[in-house]
Write a protein that holds these residues in place. Structure first.
Motif, mmCIF file in Angstrom:
data_model
loop_
_atom_site.group_PDB
_atom_site.id
_atom_site.type_symbol
_atom_site.label_atom_id
_atom_site.label_comp_id
_atom_site.label_asym_id
_atom_site.label_seq_id
_atom_site.Cartn_x
_atom_site.Cartn_y
_atom_site.Cartn_z
ATOM 1 N N LEU A 218 22.908 41.362 24.583
ATOM 2 C CA LEU A 218 22.470 40.312 23.667
ATOM 3 C C LEU A 218 22.668 40.760 22.216
ATOM 4 C CD1 LEU A 218 21.049 37.558 23.247
ATOM 5 C CD2 LEU A 218 18.882 38.813 23.244
ATOM 6 N N ALA A 219 22.295 41.993 21.932
ATOM 7 C CA ALA A 219 22.463 42.504 20.565
ATOM 8 C C ALA A 219 23.939 42.459 20.176
ATOM 9 C CB ALA A 219 21.936 43.935 20.466
ATOM 10 N N GLN A 220 24.776 42.836 21.100
ATOM 11 C CA GLN A 220 26.205 42.835 20.798
ATOM 12 C C GLN A 220 26.716 41.414 20.544
ATOM 13 O OE1 GLN A 220 28.982 43.284 23.905
ATOM 14 N NE2 GLN A 220 30.129 44.881 22.850
ATOM 15 N N GLN A 221 26.285 40.497 21.395
ATOM 16 C CA GLN A 221 26.710 39.107 21.212
ATOM 17 C C GLN A 221 26.207 38.551 19.880
ATOM 18 O OE1 GLN A 221 28.835 37.233 23.177
ATOM 19 N NE2 GLN A 221 29.139 39.236 24.088
ATOM 20 N N LEU A 222 24.969 38.864 19.561
ATOM 21 C CA LEU A 222 24.406 38.381 18.291
ATOM 22 C C LEU A 222 25.184 38.951 17.111
ATOM 23 C CD1 LEU A 222 20.591 38.675 19.059
ATOM 24 C CD2 LEU A 222 21.851 36.556 18.674
ATOM 25 N N ALA A 223 25.448 40.255 17.185
ATOM 26 C CA ALA A 223 26.147 40.905 16.075
ATOM 27 C C ALA A 223 27.528 40.279 15.874
ATOM 28 C CB ALA A 223 26.278 42.403 16.346
ATOM 29 N N MET A 224 28.229 40.085 16.985
ATOM 30 C CA MET A 224 29.561 39.497 16.896
ATOM 31 C C MET A 224 29.494 38.074 16.332
ATOM 32 S SD MET A 224 31.848 41.592 17.953
ATOM 33 C CE MET A 224 32.090 43.052 18.924
ATOM 34 N N ARG A 225 28.497 37.329 16.817
ATOM 35 C CA ARG A 225 28.347 35.948 16.367
ATOM 36 C C ARG A 225 28.037 35.887 14.875
ATOM 37 N NH1 ARG A 225 27.195 31.862 20.111
ATOM 38 N NH2 ARG A 225 27.219 33.328 21.815
ATOM 39 N N ILE A 226 27.219 36.833 14.418
ATOM 40 C CA ILE A 226 26.860 36.837 12.999
ATOM 41 C C ILE A 226 28.075 37.198 12.151
ATOM 42 C CG2 ILE A 226 25.483 38.053 11.264
ATOM 43 C CD1 ILE A 226 23.230 38.082 13.390
ATOM 44 N N LEU A 227 28.824 38.182 12.634
ATOM 45 C CA LEU A 227 30.068 38.524 11.929
ATOM 46 C C LEU A 227 30.963 37.301 11.821
ATOM 47 C CD1 LEU A 227 31.305 41.944 13.340
ATOM 48 C CD2 LEU A 227 30.661 41.390 11.000
ATOM 49 N N ARG A 232 32.991 32.664 8.520
ATOM 50 C CA ARG A 232 33.165 31.230 8.300
ATOM 51 C C ARG A 232 32.597 30.802 6.953
ATOM 52 N NH1 ARG A 232 37.187 29.959 11.081
ATOM 53 N NH2 ARG A 232 36.739 27.788 10.630
ATOM 54 N N HIS A 233 31.716 31.635 6.402
ATOM 55 C CA HIS A 233 31.186 31.308 5.086
ATOM 56 C C HIS A 233 31.982 31.958 3.969
ATOM 57 C CE1 HIS A 233 27.432 30.204 7.333
ATOM 58 N NE2 HIS A 233 27.689 29.147 6.590
ATOM 59 N N GLY A 234 32.812 32.935 4.356
ATOM 60 C CA GLY A 234 33.606 33.622 3.343
ATOM 61 C C GLY A 234 34.715 32.712 2.836
ATOM 62 N N GLY A 235 35.221 33.002 1.666
ATOM 63 C CA GLY A 235 36.275 32.168 1.099
ATOM 64 C C GLY A 235 37.619 32.874 1.124
ATOM 65 N N TRP A 647 22.135 32.992 25.598
ATOM 66 C CA TRP A 647 20.918 33.310 24.847
ATOM 67 C C TRP A 647 21.226 33.504 23.373
ATOM 68 C CZ3 TRP A 647 15.766 35.409 25.917
ATOM 69 C CH2 TRP A 647 15.276 34.990 27.146
ATOM 70 N N ALA A 648 22.327 34.144 23.090
ATOM 71 C CA ALA A 648 22.678 34.388 21.690
ATOM 72 C C ALA A 648 22.769 33.047 20.959
ATOM 73 C CB ALA A 648 23.987 35.155 21.604
ATOM 74 N N THR A 649 23.391 32.080 21.595
ATOM 75 C CA THR A 649 23.514 30.754 20.979
ATOM 76 C C THR A 649 22.135 30.155 20.711
ATOM 77 O OG1 THR A 649 25.462 30.487 22.350
ATOM 78 C CG2 THR A 649 24.641 28.509 21.239
ATOM 79 N N ARG A 650 21.280 30.222 21.726
ATOM 80 C CA ARG A 650 19.954 29.608 21.578
ATOM 81 C C ARG A 650 19.123 30.317 20.534
ATOM 82 N NH1 ARG A 650 16.685 27.907 26.831
ATOM 83 N NH2 ARG A 650 15.288 27.175 25.187
ATOM 84 N N LEU A 651 19.139 31.651 20.576
ATOM 85 C CA LEU A 651 18.310 32.387 19.621
ATOM 86 C C LEU A 651 18.753 32.113 18.191
ATOM 87 C CD1 LEU A 651 17.745 35.912 21.216
ATOM 88 C CD2 LEU A 651 16.163 33.989 21.094
ATOM 89 N N LEU A 652 20.049 32.097 17.981
ATOM 90 C CA LEU A 652 20.544 31.869 16.620
ATOM 91 C C LEU A 652 20.121 30.489 16.131
ATOM 92 C CD1 LEU A 652 24.048 33.527 16.884
ATOM 93 C CD2 LEU A 652 22.252 34.153 15.254
ATOM 94 N N ALA A 653 20.119 29.528 17.044
ATOM 95 C CA ALA A 653 19.775 28.165 16.645
ATOM 96 C C ALA A 653 18.267 27.991 16.501
ATOM 97 C CB ALA A 653 20.324 27.168 17.671
ATOM 98 N N GLU A 654 17.498 28.587 17.421
ATOM 99 C CA GLU A 654 16.076 28.233 17.487
ATOM 100 C C GLU A 654 15.126 29.341 17.043
ATOM 101 O OE1 GLU A 654 15.561 27.039 21.573
ATOM 102 O OE2 GLU A 654 17.399 25.838 21.480
ATOM 103 N N HIS A 655 15.545 30.591 17.092
ATOM 104 C CA HIS A 655 14.602 31.686 16.822
ATOM 105 C C HIS A 655 15.200 32.749 15.909
ATOM 106 C CE1 HIS A 655 11.909 30.283 20.062
ATOM 107 N NE2 HIS A 655 13.027 30.000 20.706
#
Ligand code: ADP
Ligand code: MG
Length: 676
Positions: A218-227, A232-235, A647-655
């Motif tokens: 989960l930590a790995q998925q979250l980290a990758m997702r955040i990266l 996507r916010h970078g220009g 879970w990574a998707t849900r946590l990022l969206a909801e928690h």
């Protein structure tokens, strides 16, 4: 240790650091290799051979013998029987502990000795009157020299008591997971109850193991997702070309793009036209034609008024790329610069000036290109060839140069889906899934090195028919000098054995101008047989070469063999790859060579390689800089990986708070990874 709650002496801290234990949470997550069961006493007469048991009894005899060598022998007896405890190294304090009449507990394996049953070097301690047996098994941790189990146990025990082990996952979701809480899981794994099946523990099948694996994935998925999100916010500049240069190149090529090449180009174009940095991995088997895709992508950047850079893992490959791209782009009125670690200072300065002024629209070099401080006037696109050689660290370092250039990473080592999903989840992926038409499949032969002479005959025959060949010298990992020597010797030997054949030699230590000269002569068929070290592994492209001989193939990795073999089969002629091996072969070596014999499909080879070697080695994981998986194995734990992804998707969206807490725990000290 930075924690104010846990104090560790500097000398101990150093040893802990060698185990990768820096933060208190690292101690919590430092799990035992195995356990000793000291929760019960076995009667001496019942102790099975070769199983660790704990016995308790009274010392009946204690003697120091000098013959055949100095040793301490202690006869320990309980109501059921007696056993000898034997120590080959001992301290006076141990001798004292074993005084006749003393009650001792000993842990070890009983075996048959010359003088009856014995335990060699058991762990012993004196038993007091109200000594109680522990309730949990005793952990045995991985350690380094000078750091003993009792110190580790004490520090880990303190970390377990002092660290915040509260669950990072929201209760609502935890119920659905049906796994123990984090705190329960770590306590169980450090101190499992005695009824806990050793087998399941060892196989990491216990729910407690599952929980840690899940948290890690989960930590790995979250980290990758955040990266991914950060990106996507970078220009980045929108690179939209008018197609002018592209069309000019396509018109000049002797072939048309395959459908797969067109498809991946469209995917790349869409990324380049977006205002966010592209991070795209272009996968395509050896020979699938990635270079021309890279060139066309670079042309779009150039059409849009930006520069492009291409980097390759070896100087030889970088140079090949440079020569090809220069041939392709110069007729379009463009300037291609070349920079490498070994070029003359004046040449390098000229190349850098051309990059900095914008005079060079494309720069080609080794990855050193991006490690030094280099200025580009307007870098829009960075292309990295053979990405599997580069870690995530380098992947990120690149983004710092010249703002946020788009990045295209190319790899011929296909990454099986599960690994792509876990280690490369922050990237978008395009796949070239067809080879250009007109290729004849490569026939692979496994030949015992005893028949090396016949293989030389085959080389002579191929050359007589106007074809060319490679002869790859063995990889000698212990010594680069030895490897060079072998190449030089082989060159001399083949020259003598094959009169009338022009035999060239290329290796990593040659000056780059000499290397380039040999390669150029080989491309022009002035050299028919090229003796080489594994420097030619990647990228080299001479379509008229149709025979590849690899010595000591059993020493090489499958990915490497696949790359080497991919140097032939590039033209219309039937190609062969001869894997010479030294008998006898180990079972593993046999299995691996069989994979090479059975298939030329890079994906299949990668899949088998993964099975034979495990994911860590497969990815060269240690250097990769990504938060590494210590507990989970994305292949074996795929179902858990799927759950972690959801879970990574849900946590990022909801928690979002849970995301923070979870990453702080699992990336302790490595958060810079997310900020990079
Ligand atoms: P790789 O994907 O292994 O880097 P290369 O880019 O070196 O492959 O391409 C292998 C060979 O195929 C080169 O000689 C290249 O010019 C040629 N090639 C690339 N695309 C095509 C195509 N569509 N049709 C025919 N030949 C092609
Ligand atoms: Mg290539």
């Amino acid at each position: 240790m930075k924690s104010s709650r846990l104090t560790v002496a500097p000398a101990t801290a150093q040893k802990l650091a060698r185990l990768g234990l820096v933060e208190p949470m690292d101690l919590v997550l430092h799990l035992p290799l195995r356990y000793e069961d000291e929760t019960r006493i076995t009667a001496i007469a019942d102790a099975p051979y070769q199983h660790s048991v704990q016995i308790e009894g009274e010392v009946r005899q204690c003697e120091v013998r000098r013959q055949p060598r100095k040793q301490l022998r202690v006869l320990l007896a309980d109501a059921s029987g007696a056993v000898w405890l034997r120590f080959l190294h001992f301290y006076p304090s141990q001798e004292k502990l074993c005084a006749v009449g003393q009650r001792l507990r000993a842990v070890g394996e009983v075996r048959r000795g010359f003088q009856g049953d014995e335990m060699v070097h058991p762990k012993i301690h004196a038993v007091g009157d109200n000594d109680v047996l522990p309730e949990a098994m005793t952990p045995v941790y991985p350690t380094v020299q000078g750091l003993n189990q009792s110190t580790l146990r004490r520090l880990i025990g303190q970390a377990l008591a002092l660290e915040d082990l509260s669950d990072t996952l929201p209760a609502a979701l935890r119920a659905a997971l049906a796994l123990p809480d984090f705190a329960d899981a770590v306590h169980t794994l450090h101190h499992p109850p005695p009824d806990c099946a050793q087998q399941a523990l060892a196989l990491r099948r216990l729910p407690a193991w599952q929980r840690l694996k899940f948290d890690e994935l989960l930590a790995q998925q979250l980290a990758m997702r955040i990266l991914y999100r950060q990106r996507r916010h970078g220009g980045s500049p929108r690179l939209c070309g008018d197609g002018r240069l592209r069309q000019a190149l396509l018109a000049q090529l002797p072939f048309a793009l395959t459908a797969a090449q067109q498809r991946v180009l469209a995917e790349i174009d869409a990324d380049l036209a977006s205002p966010h940095p592209m991070r795209r991995l272009l996968q395509g088997d050896v020979g699938s034609g990635k270079t021309v895709v890279a060139a066309l992508a670079a042309l779009t950047a150039i059409e849009a008024g930006y520069q492009a850079a291409l980097m390759a893992p070896t100087e030889l490959l970088a140079e090949q790329h440079y020569l090809k791209l220069r041939d392709w782009l110069t007729p379009l009125g463009l300037t291609v610069a070349w920079t490498s670690g070994s070029q003359k200072k004046s040449e390098r300065q000229a190349a850098r000036a051309a990059m900095a002024s914008g005079a060079a629209q494309l720069t080609v070099g080794t990855h050193a290109l991006f490690q030094d401080d280099i200025d580009f006037a307007r870098l829009g696109l960075a292309i990295v060839d053979e990405q599997h050689r580069f870690g995530v660290g380098q992947r990120l370092a690149l983004s710092g140069k010249g703002g946020e250039p788009h990045q295209l990473m190319m790899s011929a080592t296909p990454i099986p889906r599960t690994l792509a999903m876990s280690y490369y989840a922050d990237l978008d992926v395009s796949v070239i899934d067809e080879l250009p038409p007109g290729r004849t499949p490569i026939v692979t032969k496994l030949i015992n090195a005893a028949r090396r002479g016949e293989v030389m005959g085959a080389v002579a025959h191929a050359v007589a028919q106007g074809r060319q060949a490679y002869w790859v010298c063995p990889l000698i990992e212990e010594s680069e000098t030895l490897q060079l020597q072998t190449a030089v010797d082989t060159h001399v030997e083949l020259q003598a054995a094959l009169p009338g054949v022009a035999v060239g030699l290329v290796h990593g230590r040659m000056k780059s101008a000499d290397k380039a000269a040999v390669m150029a002569a080989f491309s022009r068929n002035e050299v028919q047989l090229l003796v080489a070290t594994t420097v030619i592994e990647v990228g080299v492209d001479v379509p008229n070469a149709s025979l590849m001989v690899i010595e000591h193939a059993e020493r090489m990795g499958l990915a490497q063999l696949h790359q080497l073999r991919g140097r032939v089969g590039r033209g219309a002629a039937e190609s062969r790859c001869v894997l010479l091996f030294e008998a006898p072969l180990s079972d593993l070596a046999k299995a691996r060579l069989k994979v090479m014999y059975d298939t030329t499909d890079g994906f299949e080879i990668a899949r088998q390689d993964l099975q034979l070697r495990g994911p860590g080695e497969f990815l060269g994981a240690r250097q990769s800089g990504a938060p590494m998986l210590r507990f989970a194995d994305p292949e074996a734990d795929q179902p858990l990986l799927d759950v972690a992804r959801n879970w990574a998707t849900r946590l990022l969206a909801e928690h979002p708070d849970a995301v923070d807490a979870h990453l702080r725990r699992w990336l302790s000290g490595k958060e810079q990874f997310l900020r990079a």
